[in-house]
Design a protein around this motif. Structure first.
Motif, PDB file in Angstrom:
ATOM      1  N   SER A 137      -2.899  -2.358  -8.766  1.00 15.91           N
ATOM      2  CA  SER A 137      -4.046  -3.062  -9.430  1.00 15.91           C
ATOM      3  C   SER A 137      -3.359  -3.664 -10.746  1.00 15.91           C
ATOM      4  O   SER A 137      -3.806  -4.914 -11.107  1.00 15.91           O
ATOM      5  CB  SER A 137      -4.959  -1.910  -9.876  1.00 15.91           C
ATOM      6  N   VAL A 138      -2.637  -2.994 -11.235  1.00 17.62           N
ATOM      7  CA  VAL A 138      -1.860  -3.679 -12.451  1.00 17.62           C
ATOM      8  C   VAL A 138      -1.109  -4.750 -12.261  1.00 17.62           C
ATOM      9  O   VAL A 138      -1.166  -5.951 -12.775  1.00 17.62           O
ATOM     10  CB  VAL A 138      -1.015  -2.397 -13.368  1.00 17.62           C
ATOM     11  N   SER A 139      -0.234  -4.661 -11.149  1.00 13.11           N
ATOM     12  CA  SER A 139       0.644  -5.666 -10.644  1.00 13.11           C
ATOM     13  C   SER A 139      -0.127  -6.926 -10.334  1.00 13.11           C
ATOM     14  O   SER A 139       0.045  -8.023 -10.594  1.00 13.11           O
ATOM     15  CB  SER A 139       1.872  -5.438  -9.557  1.00 13.11           C
ATOM     16  N   LYS A 140      -1.265  -6.745  -9.645  1.00 14.32           N
ATOM     17  CA  LYS A 140      -2.042  -7.890  -9.166  1.00 14.32           C
ATOM     18  C   LYS A 140      -2.677  -8.750 -10.288  1.00 14.32           C
ATOM     19  O   LYS A 140      -2.628  -9.994 -10.368  1.00 14.32           O
ATOM     20  CB  LYS A 140      -3.352  -7.368  -8.193  1.00 14.32           C
ATOM     21  N   GLU A 141      -3.157  -7.925 -11.489  1.00 12.48           N
ATOM     22  CA  GLU A 141      -3.697  -8.567 -12.525  1.00 12.48           C
ATOM     23  C   GLU A 141      -2.647  -9.363 -13.470  1.00 12.48           C
ATOM     24  O   GLU A 141      -2.761 -10.407 -13.958  1.00 12.48           O
ATOM     25  CB  GLU A 141      -4.277  -7.513 -13.305  1.00 12.48           C
ATOM     26  N   VAL A 142      -1.344  -8.651 -13.619  1.00 12.61           N
ATOM     27  CA  VAL A 142      -0.357  -9.347 -14.279  1.00 12.61           C
ATOM     28  C   VAL A 142       0.166 -10.696 -13.205  1.00 12.61           C
ATOM     29  O   VAL A 142       0.398 -11.640 -14.099  1.00 12.61           O
ATOM     30  CB  VAL A 142       0.954  -8.203 -14.423  1.00 12.61           C
ATOM     31  N   ALA A 143       0.172 -10.646 -12.014  1.00 17.12           N
ATOM     32  CA  ALA A 143       0.390 -11.764 -11.432  1.00 17.12           C
ATOM     33  C   ALA A 143      -0.621 -12.831 -11.599  1.00 17.12           C
ATOM     34  O   ALA A 143      -0.114 -14.046 -11.784  1.00 17.12           O
ATOM     35  CB  ALA A 143       0.610 -11.469  -9.798  1.00 17.12           C
ATOM     36  N   ARG A 144      -1.622 -12.417 -11.736  1.00 19.15           N
ATOM     37  CA  ARG A 144      -2.916 -13.564 -11.753  1.00 19.15           C
ATOM     38  C   ARG A 144      -2.638 -14.236 -13.401  1.00 19.15           C
ATOM     39  O   ARG A 144      -2.844 -15.429 -13.530  1.00 19.15           O
ATOM     40  CB  ARG A 144      -4.549 -12.656 -11.926  1.00 19.15           C
ATOM     41  N   ARG A 145      -2.259 -13.420 -14.515  1.00 14.62           N
ATOM     42  CA  ARG A 145      -2.241 -13.966 -15.998  1.00 14.62           C
ATOM     43  C   ARG A 145      -0.974 -14.707 -15.945  1.00 14.62           C
ATOM     44  O   ARG A 145      -1.136 -15.711 -16.749  1.00 14.62           O
ATOM     45  CB  ARG A 145      -2.245 -12.543 -16.787  1.00 14.62           C
ATOM     46  N   PHE A 146       0.069 -14.452 -15.186  1.00 10.18           N
ATOM     47  CA  PHE A 146       1.105 -15.240 -15.195  1.00 10.18           C
ATOM     48  C   PHE A 146       1.217 -16.575 -14.204  1.00 10.18           C
ATOM     49  O   PHE A 146       2.327 -17.159 -14.169  1.00 10.18           O
ATOM     50  CB  PHE A 146       2.552 -14.419 -15.360  1.00 10.18           C
ATOM     51  N   GLY A 147       0.381 -16.476 -13.294  1.00  8.44           N
ATOM     52  CA  GLY A 147       0.251 -17.515 -12.186  1.00  8.44           C
ATOM     53  C   GLY A 147       1.490 -17.280 -11.192  1.00  8.44           C
ATOM     54  O   GLY A 147       2.166 -18.159 -10.996  1.00  8.44           O
ATOM     55  N   LEU A 148       1.747 -16.028 -10.855  1.00  7.22           N
ATOM     56  CA  LEU A 148       2.837 -15.650 -10.080  1.00  7.22           C
ATOM     57  C   LEU A 148       2.234 -15.073  -8.597  1.00  7.22           C
ATOM     58  O   LEU A 148       1.093 -14.785  -8.515  1.00  7.22           O
ATOM     59  CB  LEU A 148       3.588 -14.524 -10.682  1.00  7.22           C
ATOM     60  N   ALA A 149       3.180 -15.264  -7.877  1.00 10.86           N
ATOM     61  CA  ALA A 149       2.864 -14.653  -6.470  1.00 10.86           C
ATOM     62  C   ALA A 149       2.904 -12.898  -6.623  1.00 10.86           C
ATOM     63  O   ALA A 149       3.378 -12.568  -7.711  1.00 10.86           O
ATOM     64  CB  ALA A 149       3.952 -14.915  -5.513  1.00 10.86           C
ATOM     65  N   TYR A 150       2.414 -12.065  -5.588  1.00  9.18           N
ATOM     66  CA  TYR A 150       2.431 -10.897  -5.793  1.00  9.18           C
ATOM     67  C   TYR A 150       2.887 -10.246  -4.376  1.00  9.18           C
ATOM     68  O   TYR A 150       2.522 -10.659  -3.514  1.00  9.18           O
ATOM     69  CB  TYR A 150       1.087 -10.300  -6.094  1.00  9.18           C
ATOM     70  N   LEU A 151       3.959  -9.335  -4.600  1.00  9.29           N
ATOM     71  CA  LEU A 151       4.507  -8.750  -3.314  1.00  9.29           C
ATOM     72  C   LEU A 151       4.292  -7.199  -3.415  1.00  9.29           C
ATOM     73  O   LEU A 151       4.769  -6.363  -4.150  1.00  9.29           O
ATOM     74  CB  LEU A 151       5.790  -8.994  -3.245  1.00  9.29           C
ATOM     75  N   ASP A 152       3.396  -6.522  -2.479  1.00 11.70           N
ATOM     76  CA  ASP A 152       3.240  -5.086  -2.281  1.00 11.70           C
ATOM     77  C   ASP A 152       4.202  -4.576  -1.149  1.00 11.70           C
ATOM     78  O   ASP A 152       3.870  -4.736   0.106  1.00 11.70           O
ATOM     79  CB  ASP A 152       1.783  -5.058  -1.810  1.00 11.70           C
ATOM     80  N   THR A 153       5.293  -4.249  -1.733  1.00 12.08           N
ATOM     81  CA  THR A 153       6.155  -3.507  -0.511  1.00 12.08           C
ATOM     82  C   THR A 153       5.750  -2.230  -0.020  1.00 12.08           C
ATOM     83  O   THR A 153       6.309  -2.180   1.254  1.00 12.08           O
ATOM     84  CB  THR A 153       7.539  -3.371  -1.355  1.00 12.08           C
ATOM     85  N   GLY A 154       4.958  -1.733  -0.615  1.00 13.61           N
ATOM     86  CA  GLY A 154       4.553  -0.342   0.253  1.00 13.61           C
ATOM     87  C   GLY A 154       3.641  -0.906   1.405  1.00 13.61           C
ATOM     88  O   GLY A 154       3.590  -0.035   2.541  1.00 13.61           O
ATOM     89  N   ALA A 155       2.903  -2.088   1.367  1.00 16.07           N
ATOM     90  CA  ALA A 155       2.248  -2.450   2.515  1.00 16.07           C
ATOM     91  C   ALA A 155       3.020  -2.871   3.512  1.00 16.07           C
ATOM     92  O   ALA A 155       2.808  -2.805   4.876  1.00 16.07           O
ATOM     93  CB  ALA A 155       1.266  -3.685   1.981  1.00 16.07           C
ATOM     94  N   MET A 156       4.245  -3.243   3.115  1.00 14.93           N
ATOM     95  CA  MET A 156       5.417  -3.672   4.212  1.00 14.93           C
ATOM     96  C   MET A 156       5.766  -2.296   4.996  1.00 14.93           C
ATOM     97  O   MET A 156       5.848  -2.364   6.592  1.00 14.93           O
ATOM     98  CB  MET A 156       6.292  -4.307   3.724  1.00 14.93           C
ATOM     99  N   TYR A 157       5.885  -1.305   4.304  1.00 10.92           N
ATOM    100  CA  TYR A 157       6.404   0.121   4.943  1.00 10.92           C
ATOM    101  C   TYR A 157       5.111   0.694   5.861  1.00 10.92           C
ATOM    102  O   TYR A 157       5.336   1.111   6.830  1.00 10.92           O
ATOM    103  CB  TYR A 157       6.875   0.944   4.142  1.00 10.92           C
ATOM    104  N   ARG A 158       3.833   0.554   5.352  1.00 12.65           N
ATOM    105  CA  ARG A 158       2.679   0.844   6.010  1.00 12.65           C
ATOM    106  C   ARG A 158       2.523   0.050   7.282  1.00 12.65           C
ATOM    107  O   ARG A 158       2.291   0.751   8.517  1.00 12.65           O
ATOM    108  CB  ARG A 158       1.618   0.809   4.881  1.00 12.65           C
ATOM    109  N   ALA A 159       2.772  -1.364   7.138  1.00 12.17           N
ATOM    110  CA  ALA A 159       2.655  -2.221   8.386  1.00 12.17           C
ATOM    111  C   ALA A 159       3.537  -1.756   9.312  1.00 12.17           C
ATOM    112  O   ALA A 159       3.251  -1.744  10.595  1.00 12.17           O
ATOM    113  CB  ALA A 159       2.934  -3.514   7.910  1.00 12.17           C
ATOM    114  N   LEU A 160       4.793  -1.524   9.264  1.00 11.21           N
ATOM    115  CA  LEU A 160       5.861  -1.015   9.894  1.00 11.21           C
ATOM    116  C   LEU A 160       5.459   0.247  10.658  1.00 11.21           C
ATOM    117  O   LEU A 160       5.741   0.570  11.955  1.00 11.21           O
ATOM    118  CB  LEU A 160       7.203  -0.837   9.451  1.00 11.21           C
ATOM    119  N   THR A 161       4.786   1.261   9.858  1.00 12.82           N
ATOM    120  CA  THR A 161       4.348   2.465  10.488  1.00 12.82           C
ATOM    121  C   THR A 161       3.332   2.197  11.371  1.00 12.82           C
ATOM    122  O   THR A 161       3.301   2.699  12.593  1.00 12.82           O
ATOM    123  CB  THR A 161       3.985   3.339   9.078  1.00 12.82           C
TER     124      THR A 161
END
Length: 243
Positions: A37-61
């Motif tokens: 939640s914090v990383s997403k909001e920081v990305a919004r405020r700085f106009g950045l992309a956002y990468l959730d690496t945990g989702a990648m491990y979950r997707a592989l699982t």
């Protein structure tokens, strides 16, 4: 392959970050620390992309479970990591995780994947494959991204402009994860998902102690907004140094 990048955004007014210039923010931390939640909001405020690496491990699982890959077979899991057809978005306002054309965004957050993901996340060969994918996504963003996970500050992006370890005490982390999943888990199962998974994953990566140059933020007694502001302050200082 990744989809949904938002690299065309400008930095939000008042952040002090130069718009359009490379800015990589790496955020590590244990389960329930507020990373996503914090990383997403920081990305919004700085106009950045956002990468959730945990989702990648979950997707592989999810892929391994769907293909009946034996999670105890390290070589088979590593082979699945090399072959699995992942498309993951990087827009902080819209989570997109597709595997082989199937939207798995909801399923990867369910109990079945949650209880199995450590077997994948602690596989060194599989981690190496996914780290390479994560680094490719960071490069494809024009190096304008907030990446969060467990080894971002030390392995995935040790050269990030801002490196942060976001932590919280066990009480706070348990409460947050309970709210996140709707308060439906009993205490023992919730503890297994938070504390138990951290214990397993910590055997291959250290996400409880800050490496040199990494700023620690303890969010135990902070609101989400206060935590976001603390991270923003770190990023602004880092952006100023690299300007």
């Amino acid at each position: 392959m990744n989809t949904g990048t938002n690299t065309a955004r400008s930095a939000a007014p008042g952040t002090g970050a130069p718009a359009g210039r490379p800015l990589v923010v790496a955020v590590d931390g244990p389960s329930g620390s507020g990373k996503s939640s914090v990383s997403k909001e920081v990305a919004r405020r700085f106009g950045l992309a956002y990468l959730d690496t945990g989702a990648m491990y979950r997707a592989l699982t999810w892929w391994c479970l769907d293909r009946d890959v034996d999670l105890a077979d390290g070589d088979a899991v590593a082979e699945a990591a090399r072959d699995f057809p992942l498309a993951q978005g990087t827009d902080p306002d819209r989570e997109l995780v597709f595997v082989g054309g199937t939207d798995v965004g909801v399923e990867i957050r369910g109990a079945r994947v949650t209880e199995a993901v450590s077997a994948v996340a602690t596989n060194p060969a599989a981690r190496a494959v996914l780290v390479a994918r994560q680094q490719e996504i960071i490069a494809d963003s024009g190096r304008r991204i907030v990446a969060e996970g467990r080894d971002i500050t030390t392995v995935v992006a040790p050269d990030a402009d801002a490196r942060i370890l976001l932590t919280a005490d066990e009480r706070a982390r348990m409460a947050r994860r309970g709210l996140q999943i709707g308060g439906v888990e009993d205490a023992d199962r919730l503890r297994a998902q938070v504390v138990g998974r951290d214990a397993k994953d910590s055997t291959v990566v250290n996400f409880t102690e800050a490496a040199d140059g990494v700023v620690t933020i303890d969010s135990s007694e902070l609101t989400v907004e206060q935590t976001v502001q603390a991270v923003v302050d770190v990023v602004v200082r880092a952006a100023g140094r690299s300007a």
